[in-house]
Design a protein around this motif. Sequence first.
Motif, PDB file in Angstrom:
ATOM      1  N   ASP A 135       0.829  -1.219   0.000  1.00 26.13           N
ATOM      2  CA  ASP A 135       0.000   0.000   0.000  1.00 26.13           C
ATOM      3  C   ASP A 135       0.859   1.264   0.000  1.00 26.13           C
ATOM      4  N   ILE A 136       2.010   1.210   0.689  1.00 29.77           N
ATOM      5  CA  ILE A 136       2.902   2.392   0.679  1.00 29.77           C
ATOM      6  C   ILE A 136       3.375   2.642  -0.752  1.00 29.77           C
ATOM      7  N   PHE A 137       3.785   1.561  -1.438  1.00 28.18           N
ATOM      8  CA  PHE A 137       4.233   1.699  -2.833  1.00 28.18           C
ATOM      9  C   PHE A 137       3.092   2.266  -3.690  1.00 28.18           C
ATOM     10  N   ALA A 138       1.895   1.702  -3.518  1.00 24.67           N
ATOM     11  CA  ALA A 138       0.759   2.099  -4.371  1.00 24.67           C
ATOM     12  C   ALA A 138       0.326   3.532  -4.083  1.00 24.67           C
ATOM     13  N   THR A 139       0.372   3.937  -2.817  1.00 25.02           N
ATOM     14  CA  THR A 139      -0.143   5.264  -2.458  1.00 25.02           C
ATOM     15  C   THR A 139       0.891   6.364  -2.656  1.00 25.02           C
ATOM     16  N   TYR A 140       2.113   6.119  -2.182  1.00 28.67           N
ATOM     17  CA  TYR A 140       3.118   7.203  -2.191  1.00 28.67           C
ATOM     18  C   TYR A 140       4.272   6.972  -3.171  1.00 28.67           C
ATOM     19  N   GLY A 141       4.374   5.759  -3.697  1.00 23.74           N
ATOM     20  CA  GLY A 141       5.443   5.457  -4.663  1.00 23.74           C
ATOM     21  C   GLY A 141       6.696   4.902  -3.987  1.00 23.74           C
ATOM     22  N   GLU A 142       7.543   4.326  -4.836  1.00 23.86           N
ATOM     23  CA  GLU A 142       8.753   3.655  -4.317  1.00 23.86           C
ATOM     24  C   GLU A 142       9.715   4.637  -3.646  1.00 23.86           C
ATOM     25  N   GLU A 143       9.881   5.839  -4.247  1.00 25.95           N
ATOM     26  CA  GLU A 143      10.853   6.803  -3.701  1.00 25.95           C
ATOM     27  C   GLU A 143      10.564   7.122  -2.242  1.00 25.95           C
ATOM     28  N   TYR A 144       9.274   7.305  -1.961  1.00 26.29           N
ATOM     29  CA  TYR A 144       8.865   7.620  -0.588  1.00 26.29           C
ATOM     30  C   TYR A 144       9.263   6.476   0.351  1.00 26.29           C
ATOM     31  N   PHE A 145       8.990   5.250  -0.100  1.00 26.45           N
ATOM     32  CA  PHE A 145       9.370   4.079   0.717  1.00 26.45           C
ATOM     33  C   PHE A 145      10.879   4.063   0.944  1.00 26.45           C
ATOM     34  N   ARG A 146      11.637   4.336  -0.114  1.00 23.96           N
ATOM     35  CA  ARG A 146      13.114   4.327   0.000  1.00 23.96           C
ATOM     36  C   ARG A 146      13.595   5.393   0.990  1.00 23.96           C
ATOM     37  N   SER A 147      12.916   6.528   1.031  1.00 25.28           N
ATOM     38  CA  SER A 147      13.341   7.574   1.976  1.00 25.28           C
ATOM     39  C   SER A 147      13.067   7.128   3.413  1.00 25.28           C
ATOM     40  N   LEU A 148      12.006   6.363   3.595  1.00 27.86           N
ATOM     41  CA  LEU A 148      11.717   5.841   4.945  1.00 27.86           C
ATOM     42  C   LEU A 148      12.802   4.850   5.379  1.00 27.86           C
ATOM     43  N   GLU A 149      13.272   4.047   4.413  1.00 27.86           N
ATOM     44  CA  GLU A 149      14.350   3.089   4.730  1.00 27.86           C
ATOM     45  C   GLU A 149      15.601   3.839   5.200  1.00 27.86           C
ATOM     46  N   THR A 150      15.964   4.900   4.476  1.00 27.54           N
ATOM     47  CA  THR A 150      17.172   5.658   4.820  1.00 27.54           C
ATOM     48  C   THR A 150      17.021   6.283   6.211  1.00 27.54           C
ATOM     49  N   LYS A 151      15.863   6.844   6.467  1.00 23.61           N
ATOM     50  CA  LYS A 151      15.614   7.491   7.769  1.00 23.61           C
ATOM     51  C   LYS A 151      15.766   6.458   8.898  1.00 23.61           C
ATOM     52  N   LEU A 152      15.197   5.296   8.674  1.00 25.48           N
ATOM     53  CA  LEU A 152      15.261   4.259   9.713  1.00 25.48           C
ATOM     54  C   LEU A 152      16.706   3.803   9.946  1.00 25.48           C
ATOM     55  N   LEU A 153      17.446   3.598   8.863  1.00 24.57           N
ATOM     56  CA  LEU A 153      18.847   3.160   9.010  1.00 24.57           C
ATOM     57  C   LEU A 153      19.670   4.197   9.776  1.00 24.57           C
ATOM     58  N   LYS A 154      19.378   5.459   9.559  1.00 25.10           N
ATOM     59  CA  LYS A 154      20.089   6.512  10.297  1.00 25.10           C
ATOM     60  C   LYS A 154      19.777   6.407  11.786  1.00 25.10           C
ATOM     61  N   GLU A 155      18.528   6.184  12.072  1.00 31.27           N
ATOM     62  CA  GLU A 155      18.132   6.051  13.492  1.00 31.27           C
ATOM     63  C   GLU A 155      18.829   4.866  14.143  1.00 31.27           C
ATOM     64  N   LEU A 156      19.022   3.821  13.371  1.00 28.47           N
ATOM     65  CA  LEU A 156      19.584   2.586  13.937  1.00 28.47           C
ATOM     66  C   LEU A 156      21.054   2.719  14.316  1.00 28.47           C
ATOM     67  N   GLN A 157      21.656   3.855  13.975  1.00 26.73           N
ATOM     68  CA  GLN A 157      23.041   4.088  14.416  1.00 26.73           C
ATOM     69  C   GLN A 157      23.135   4.237  15.923  1.00 26.73           C
ATOM     70  N   ASN A 158      21.988   4.471  16.562  1.00 26.26           N
ATOM     71  CA  ASN A 158      22.005   4.599  18.027  1.00 26.26           C
ATOM     72  C   ASN A 158      21.834   3.255  18.721  1.00 26.26           C
ATOM     73  N   THR A 159      21.719   2.178  17.958  1.00 21.42           N
ATOM     74  CA  THR A 159      21.530   0.861  18.574  1.00 21.42           C
ATOM     75  C   THR A 159      22.837   0.065  18.490  1.00 21.42           C
ATOM     76  N   ASN A 160      22.898  -0.959  19.300  1.00 19.03           N
ATOM     77  CA  ASN A 160      24.073  -1.820  19.311  1.00 19.03           C
ATOM     78  C   ASN A 160      23.640  -3.253  19.573  1.00 19.03           C
ATOM     79  N   ASN A 161      24.423  -4.191  19.054  1.00 19.71           N
ATOM     80  CA  ASN A 161      24.137  -5.599  19.349  1.00 19.71           C
ATOM     81  C   ASN A 161      22.725  -6.020  18.928  1.00 19.71           C
ATOM     82  N   CYS A 162      22.287  -5.505  17.793  1.00 17.66           N
ATOM     83  CA  CYS A 162      20.968  -5.866  17.257  1.00 17.66           C
ATOM     84  C   CYS A 162      21.146  -6.672  15.976  1.00 17.66           C
ATOM     85  N   VAL A 163      20.108  -7.417  15.638  1.00 17.12           N
ATOM     86  CA  VAL A 163      20.077  -8.046  14.318  1.00 17.12           C
ATOM     87  C   VAL A 163      19.111  -7.225  13.470  1.00 17.12           C
ATOM     88  N   ILE A 164      19.601  -6.738  12.347  1.00 21.59           N
ATOM     89  CA  ILE A 164      18.754  -5.903  11.488  1.00 21.59           C
ATOM     90  C   ILE A 164      18.487  -6.634  10.175  1.00 21.59           C
TER      91      ILE A 164
END
Length: 261
Positions: A135-164
Amino acid sequence: MNDLEMYREQLAICDDKIIDALMERNAVIEKIMAYKETYGMPVLQPAQEEKQEKRRKEKLAGNKYQEEIQDVFKRIMRNSKRIQARKLFHYNIVLIGFMGAGKSTISDYLSTMFAMRLIEMDQVIEEREEMSISDIFATYGEEYFRSLETKLLKELQNTNNCVISCGGGAALKEENVKEMKKNGRVVLLTASPQTVYERVKDCDDRPILDGRNNVEVIAEMMEKRREKYEAAADVVIQTDHKTVLQICEELITKLMELNGK
Ligand SMILES: Nc1ncnc2c1ncn2[C@@H]1O[C@H](COP(=O)(O)OP(=O)(O)OP(=O)(O)O)[C@@H](O)[C@H]1O
Ligand SMILES: O=C(O)C1=C[C@@H](O)[C@@H](O)[C@H](O)C1
Ligand SMILES: [Mg+2]
């Protein structure tokens, strides 16, 4: 000393014994890890874990505190796993690869075996957006989804010892790979187009393959992505015809080799 004071003293002695026993137990865990490493033995031994659990169950059968003691043991087991995880990996384990390569499956098993926090990127994004990936792809398009991925990966720099467990396309963007590597080791899982097809043919939640789910399309898309996946990877594991346990063992061995470098 009255009776109450005496009982309190006895409790304190019990606590000391528990602390000593836990210290001893943790030291034994470290010895087992060192032994396995010296003799090149598999780190994960689920059968041994089951054997120990069975033994404990038998020992506690009929015990009036069975439930409470088992509850404590759940914690002890979880913490033993965490001790192992912290010793083996002081970083995040980041799984990348094509759809159906097994990122979610392997992440799930690894995080359970080492009591590590699991971050399933696709799922986190779906929860945040309150929408399926399709639904995210259909409603907002792939680019929007890709930007969410980048944002999340940036946030994950504050975590340690996780499986991603990354989305299948997350490693295609250089910016994302940089984020992954800041605090993690990147593991690429691969599988042949035929294997991927067999694994994903009955699912309809992969919009990238919508209506084009066949071996030829998978092979073509995989080949287009191959170079980027490989460039991002610290470790590569081919998963065809291997069990989840075999793949996890190979992953641990390769990451340990990398630690040693
Ligand atoms: N080693 C394996 N042997 C057999 N089946 C497997 C193996 N690894 C994964 N599978 C199966 O393949 C399917 C796809 O696996 P999984 O969802 O883990 O892939 P993924 O890499 O996370 O895909 P996506 O990028 O779409 O999220 C699942 O049904 C899973 O049970
Ligand atoms: O390979 C891809 O591009 C994708 C894989 C999935 O995990 C999802 O992240 C999404 O469907 C895109
Ligand atoms: Mg997945």
